[in-house]
Motif scaffolding. Sequence first.
Motif, PDB file in Angstrom:
ATOM      1  N   TRP A 140      53.771  28.407  83.788  1.00 33.71           N
ATOM      2  CA  TRP A 140      53.445  27.111  83.183  1.00 33.71           C
ATOM      3  C   TRP A 140      53.246  26.046  84.249  1.00 33.71           C
ATOM      4  O   TRP A 140      52.323  25.230  84.167  1.00 33.71           O
ATOM      5  N   ARG A 141      54.122  26.046  85.298  1.00 37.06           N
ATOM      6  CA  ARG A 141      53.997  25.026  86.348  1.00 37.06           C
ATOM      7  C   ARG A 141      52.621  25.097  87.018  1.00 37.06           C
ATOM      8  O   ARG A 141      51.986  24.084  87.284  1.00 37.06           O
ATOM      9  N   ALA A 142      52.155  26.343  87.258  1.00 40.35           N
ATOM     10  CA  ALA A 142      50.836  26.523  87.877  1.00 40.35           C
ATOM     11  C   ALA A 142      49.717  26.132  86.899  1.00 40.35           C
ATOM     12  O   ALA A 142      48.727  25.485  87.280  1.00 40.35           O
ATOM     13  N   TYR A 143      49.872  26.492  85.636  1.00 48.58           N
ATOM     14  CA  TYR A 143      48.869  26.171  84.599  1.00 48.58           C
ATOM     15  C   TYR A 143      48.726  24.659  84.455  1.00 48.58           C
ATOM     16  O   TYR A 143      47.623  24.126  84.358  1.00 48.58           O
ATOM     17  N   GLU A 144      49.879  23.989  84.479  1.00 51.72           N
ATOM     18  CA  GLU A 144      49.889  22.535  84.327  1.00 51.72           C
ATOM     19  C   GLU A 144      49.132  21.849  85.470  1.00 51.72           C
ATOM     20  O   GLU A 144      48.527  20.795  85.298  1.00 51.72           O
ATOM     21  N   LYS A 145      49.165  22.491  86.653  1.00 48.67           N
ATOM     22  CA  LYS A 145      48.454  21.934  87.815  1.00 48.67           C
ATOM     23  C   LYS A 145      46.974  22.300  87.802  1.00 48.67           C
ATOM     24  O   LYS A 145      46.239  21.990  88.740  1.00 48.67           O
ATOM     25  N   GLY A 146      46.524  23.030  86.756  1.00 48.89           N
ATOM     26  CA  GLY A 146      45.097  23.324  86.631  1.00 48.89           C
ATOM     27  C   GLY A 146      44.705  24.776  86.874  1.00 48.89           C
ATOM     28  O   GLY A 146      43.542  25.137  86.718  1.00 48.89           O
ATOM     29  N   GLU A 147      45.652  25.630  87.298  1.00 52.44           N
ATOM     30  CA  GLU A 147      45.302  27.048  87.501  1.00 52.44           C
ATOM     31  C   GLU A 147      45.023  27.707  86.155  1.00 52.44           C
ATOM     32  O   GLU A 147      45.756  27.499  85.186  1.00 52.44           O
ATOM     33  N   ALA A 156      43.187  30.792  78.466  1.00 56.47           N
ATOM     34  CA  ALA A 156      42.440  29.807  77.677  1.00 56.47           C
ATOM     35  C   ALA A 156      42.888  28.384  78.027  1.00 56.47           C
ATOM     36  O   ALA A 156      43.952  28.178  78.607  1.00 56.47           O
ATOM     37  N   GLU A 157      42.053  27.399  77.666  1.00 51.91           N
ATOM     38  CA  GLU A 157      42.441  25.992  77.798  1.00 51.91           C
ATOM     39  C   GLU A 157      43.422  25.639  76.673  1.00 51.91           C
ATOM     40  O   GLU A 157      43.569  26.376  75.703  1.00 51.91           O
ATOM     41  N   ASN A 158      44.044  24.489  76.807  1.00 50.26           N
ATOM     42  CA  ASN A 158      44.890  23.905  75.753  1.00 50.26           C
ATOM     43  C   ASN A 158      46.118  24.725  75.367  1.00 50.26           C
ATOM     44  O   ASN A 158      46.581  24.654  74.225  1.00 50.26           O
ATOM     45  N   LEU A 159      46.627  25.515  76.298  1.00 45.59           N
ATOM     46  CA  LEU A 159      47.895  26.201  76.002  1.00 45.59           C
ATOM     47  C   LEU A 159      49.031  25.192  76.060  1.00 45.59           C
ATOM     48  O   LEU A 159      48.976  24.215  76.803  1.00 45.59           O
ATOM     49  N   LYS A 160      50.064  25.431  75.253  1.00 46.39           N
ATOM     50  CA  LYS A 160      51.205  24.503  75.197  1.00 46.39           C
ATOM     51  C   LYS A 160      52.388  25.088  75.968  1.00 46.39           C
ATOM     52  O   LYS A 160      52.608  26.310  75.963  1.00 46.39           O
ATOM     53  N   LYS A 161      53.182  24.226  76.605  1.00 49.45           N
ATOM     54  CA  LYS A 161      54.379  24.658  77.326  1.00 49.45           C
ATOM     55  C   LYS A 161      55.300  25.453  76.377  1.00 49.45           C
ATOM     56  O   LYS A 161      55.524  25.038  75.241  1.00 49.45           O
ATOM     57  N   ASP A 162      55.784  26.594  76.859  1.00 49.92           N
ATOM     58  CA  ASP A 162      56.680  27.475  76.094  1.00 49.92           C
ATOM     59  C   ASP A 162      56.006  28.073  74.857  1.00 49.92           C
ATOM     60  O   ASP A 162      56.684  28.539  73.937  1.00 49.92           O
ATOM     61  N   GLY A 163      54.659  28.051  74.848  1.00 51.71           N
ATOM     62  CA  GLY A 163      53.942  28.558  73.677  1.00 51.71           C
ATOM     63  C   GLY A 163      53.672  30.057  73.763  1.00 51.71           C
ATOM     64  O   GLY A 163      53.659  30.658  74.838  1.00 51.71           O
ATOM     65  N   LEU A 164      53.421  30.642  72.606  1.00 59.29           N
ATOM     66  CA  LEU A 164      53.096  32.071  72.490  1.00 59.29           C
ATOM     67  C   LEU A 164      51.704  32.315  73.073  1.00 59.29           C
ATOM     68  O   LEU A 164      50.765  31.578  72.778  1.00 59.29           O
ATOM     69  N   LEU A 165      51.581  33.332  73.924  1.00 61.74           N
ATOM     70  CA  LEU A 165      50.281  33.705  74.483  1.00 61.74           C
ATOM     71  C   LEU A 165      49.506  34.558  73.484  1.00 61.74           C
ATOM     72  O   LEU A 165      50.105  35.214  72.614  1.00 61.74           O
ATOM     73  N   GLU A 166      48.187  34.590  73.620  1.00 69.91           N
ATOM     74  CA  GLU A 166      47.371  35.389  72.686  1.00 69.91           C
ATOM     75  C   GLU A 166      47.684  36.873  72.809  1.00 69.91           C
ATOM     76  O   GLU A 166      47.706  37.607  71.829  1.00 69.91           O
ATOM     77  N   ASP A 167      47.884  37.335  74.044  1.00 67.20           N
ATOM     78  CA  ASP A 167      48.174  38.746  74.291  1.00 67.20           C
ATOM     79  C   ASP A 167      49.407  38.858  75.173  1.00 67.20           C
ATOM     80  O   ASP A 167      49.773  37.914  75.869  1.00 67.20           O
ATOM     81  N   LEU A 168      50.002  40.037  75.150  1.00 69.46           N
ATOM     82  CA  LEU A 168      51.090  40.338  76.084  1.00 69.46           C
ATOM     83  C   LEU A 168      50.454  40.516  77.461  1.00 69.46           C
ATOM     84  O   LEU A 168      49.608  41.394  77.645  1.00 69.46           O
ATOM     85  N   LEU A 169      50.823  39.675  78.408  1.00 72.04           N
ATOM     86  CA  LEU A 169      50.179  39.710  79.727  1.00 72.04           C
ATOM     87  C   LEU A 169      51.005  40.495  80.730  1.00 72.04           C
ATOM     88  O   LEU A 169      52.229  40.358  80.770  1.00 72.04           O
ATOM     89  N   ILE A 170      50.335  41.280  81.568  1.00 70.22           N
ATOM     90  CA  ILE A 170      50.982  41.956  82.684  1.00 70.22           C
ATOM     91  C   ILE A 170      50.552  41.224  83.956  1.00 70.22           C
ATOM     92  O   ILE A 170      49.370  41.192  84.294  1.00 70.22           O
ATOM     93  N   THR A 171      51.523  40.585  84.620  1.00 67.32           N
ATOM     94  CA  THR A 171      51.214  39.808  85.830  1.00 67.32           C
ATOM     95  C   THR A 171      52.046  40.363  86.993  1.00 67.32           C
ATOM     96  O   THR A 171      53.112  39.836  87.303  1.00 67.32           O
ATOM     97  N   PRO A 172      51.568  41.427  87.643  1.00 63.88           N
ATOM     98  CA  PRO A 172      52.367  42.078  88.688  1.00 63.88           C
ATOM     99  C   PRO A 172      52.419  41.269  89.979  1.00 63.88           C
ATOM    100  O   PRO A 172      51.536  40.461  90.264  1.00 63.88           O
TER     101      PRO A 172
END
Length: 367
Positions: A140-147, A156-172
């Motif tokens: 979220w911190r990175a997303y908030e800075k524009g990443e 996607a744009e317009n995600l909310k802090k602590d919000g549910l993502l559209e898919d289960l993401l794997i971020t290794p």
Amino acid sequence: MNLADQVLDVNDDLPIRTDKPVHSGKVRSVYWLTEEDSRRLIKEKNYDVASDAPLAIMVISDRISAFDCIWHGEQDLKGIPGKGAALNAISNHWFKLFKDNHLADSHILDIPHPLVWIVQKAKPVMVEAICRKYITGSMWRAYEKGERSFCGINLAENLKKDGLLEDLLITPSTKGILKGIPNVAEVDDVNITRQDLLDNYQAFNFQSQQDVDRYEVLLKEGFNVIDNALQQIDQIFVDTKFEFGYVTDSKGIEKLIYMDEVGTPDSSRIWDKQAYAQGEIVENSKEGFRQFLLNHFPDPDILLNKDRMDERNALAKDNALPLSAMMDLSKTYISIAEKITGNKITLSENPKAEIMAILSSQYGLVD
């Protein structure tokens, strides 16, 4: 009973028979058994491993690590009462559930004591396998800075802090410092893409490109098993870190297994479901302690900025945290463990003496 006596903080000085140096991590210490003891136990206990597999005793401490430092509290409290037993109980519960659901095995062969595992040596995959269902924390911190791109995944744009993502993401991310891999910085814990793994699977210790697919399947299956179980007790599984490795079983078959701990308050974020429905985040994980530290010290950048590690280490060494903060965290660990497992977590009066008595009488591992 003195509270500090019930905490196992130093866990690399037990007189367990070994002919190798004891490996002490942030929380666990590993004692590699002699070849003779490994072979004897495999035979005596009928473990499903190769007859010459190296075995180890893994002892979990009650130390508390956050922001890559070990913290301590007032009244000479060098850990969190009940933390080690809570973490092991939760991991044991999930590993058993994985087995019941016919997922992969784990590295654990035996549980002699609430703070102890007997494990087989695994060849680790050099990937911190992170799964996210909600956007929070560093993402979220990175997303908030524009990443908008994480590990090769576009958000996607317009995600909310602590919000549910559209898919289960794997971020290794990398486990340790890996050298000579194109596009991968030579630092610990750097984000990588799925393509990085496929293009350089051997450098990450995968046996084949197919095993990159396999680890993703195991990651998602493991996440979903825990997620479904937590929903039954009104908890939200927000995100987690899994680790994987290879072992050979008694039939000589090499297989990918779960390693380390799974679904614990140390490796995951777990939120209270009812509070979340009312717009409040109640952490049932170590994340609450991290937030406490960020608020407790006047310059939180020390805790977030990797270039200030010397200052951070000094902060951890020189500051005894309030007893109330340590006991709040103890309550968090114990209550979530009791919720998940349905069993009471009992504090040991003298953990070291108990561990040595069992390893001596039932396993013959003390001279």
